[in-house]
Design an enzyme around this catalytic site. Structure first.
Site, PDB file in Angstrom:
ATOM      1  N   ASP A  67      57.624  18.430 -23.857  1.00  0.00           N
ATOM      2  CA  ASP A  67      57.735  19.211 -25.199  1.00  0.00           C
ATOM      3  C   ASP A  67      58.345  18.191 -26.267  1.00  0.00           C
ATOM      4  O   ASP A  67      57.888  18.522 -27.478  1.00  0.00           O
ATOM      5  CB  ASP A  67      58.350  20.383 -24.804  1.00  0.00           C
ATOM      6  CG  ASP A  67      57.639  21.516 -24.346  1.00  0.00           C
ATOM      7  OD1 ASP A  67      56.402  21.644 -24.097  1.00  0.00           O
ATOM      8  OD2 ASP A  67      58.307  22.635 -23.827  1.00  0.00           O
ATOM      9  N   GLY A  68      59.326  17.353 -25.970  1.00  0.00           N
ATOM     10  CA  GLY A  68      59.785  16.699 -26.720  1.00  0.00           C
ATOM     11  C   GLY A  68      58.470  15.692 -27.573  1.00  0.00           C
ATOM     12  O   GLY A  68      58.721  15.346 -28.735  1.00  0.00           O
ATOM     13  N   ARG A 170      83.138  32.606 -38.472  1.00  0.00           N
ATOM     14  CA  ARG A 170      83.398  31.303 -38.487  1.00  0.00           C
ATOM     15  C   ARG A 170      82.658  31.016 -36.942  1.00  0.00           C
ATOM     16  O   ARG A 170      82.653  31.850 -35.936  1.00  0.00           O
ATOM     17  CB  ARG A 170      84.730  30.802 -38.310  1.00  0.00           C
ATOM     18  CG  ARG A 170      85.307  30.687 -39.519  1.00  0.00           C
ATOM     19  CD  ARG A 170      86.962  30.331 -39.329  1.00  0.00           C
ATOM     20  NE  ARG A 170      87.598  30.014 -40.766  1.00  0.00           N
ATOM     21  CZ  ARG A 170      87.494  29.115 -41.505  1.00  0.00           C
ATOM     22  NH1 ARG A 170      87.002  28.013 -41.457  1.00  0.00           N
ATOM     23  NH2 ARG A 170      88.002  29.106 -42.715  1.00  0.00           N
TER      24      ARG A 170
END
Length: 282
Positions: A67-68, A170
């Site tokens: 997939d990369g 945060r």
């Protein structure tokens, strides 16, 4: 017809298959371009090597790897349909087995010559945009965070969906994923799985303080994110990462919108079996 080929770098099997597909296409009198690294490995850099940004001018791009590799190809392909050949373990984007690759590409070439188009489906991408800047459209996700993660490096974020506040907290950051990207970074941050057929975006906070659960919202939603300060006292920049690769750095405080990109990605060939691919995650 023009076909581009992108092969996983450093993978001899991918390079070999790229060479085989190239020769088969040349026999069909198809013009073939190959990404520069693979072209060098095939000793055809001067003849067929191209930067992947040139693949916007192709009629089909073949991605060979995991997939990369597909994501890398998609950054340069623009609206060009991409056919994924899976050499990895999971393969949510790559549905064609290596043994079937040559025939699958040949079928799409024949279909293009008969109808003027290859078989493909549209897959949404997301993009973040602020005052005078926009990120590279992402097939999986856009992640907004500080330059470093962990204690002392988080960001204070206010997230609003279609004008209504979803969260103000945060966190290490916040990411907005597509259904395709729900199985990637989003999943590792505790986000939900979303079937590819669902028109949705996923908002997931990254290690948020008292964070709400991840939110699945409509694909047409406008997600407005304001980064007020950094936990380290205001030093450093905010990083907007598209699919973990293309980075945009901006100074806080900054406000941006994340939406579905105007131009989707186009995936050629058969669709991967979502649930079969999920079973390989275990």
């Amino acid at each position: 017809m023009h076909v581009g080929i992108v092969a996983q770098r450093g993978n001899e099997r991918a390079t070999s298959l790229a060479g085989e597909i190239r020769e088969q296409l040349r026999a069909l009198e198809v013009t073939v371009w190959v990404d520069t690294a693979t072209a060098e490995a095939l000793a055809c850099a001067g003849e067929c090597g191209r930067d992947t940004t040139a693949f916007t001018d192709c009629d089909l791009v073949v991605s060979i790897g995991g997939d990369g590799t597909f994501l890398f190809a998609a950054r340069g392909a623009g609206a060009t349909p991409i056919l994924g050949v899976n050499l990895g373990e999971v393969g949510f984007l790559n549905a064609v087995a290596p043994a079937d690759a040559v025939e699958a590409v040949r079928e799409e070439v024949n279909r293009y010559r008969e109808t003027g188009a290859v078989r493909c489906r549209e897959v949404p991408r997301v993009v973040a945009a602020g005052d005078g800047w926009a990120s590279t459209p992402a097939l999986n996700e856009v992640a907004i965070q500080g330059e470093q993660r962990g204690h002392g490096h988080g960001v204070a974020v206010d997230v609003r969906v279609d004008g209504s506040q979803y969260e103000a907290t945060r966190a290490d950051g916040v990411l907005v994923a597509t259904p395709t990207g729900s199985t990637a970074y989003n999943l590792s941050e505790g986000g939900p799985l979303v079937q590819p057929s669902v028109d949705a975006l996923v908002v997931t906070e990254m290690c948020g303080a008292d964070a709400l659960p991840p939110l699945v919202t409509g694909l047409d939603s406008e997600i407005r994110i304001r980064v007020e300060t950094l936990d380290d006292g205001g030093e450093g920049r905010v990083v907007v990462a598209s699919d973990g690769g293309r980075l945009t750095r901006v100074d806080p405080p900054v406000e941006m919108t994340v939406t579905a990109a105007d131009e989707p990605a186009r995936v050629a060939g058969p669709a991967a079996d979502f649930f079969e691919a999920l079973s390989k995650l275990e």
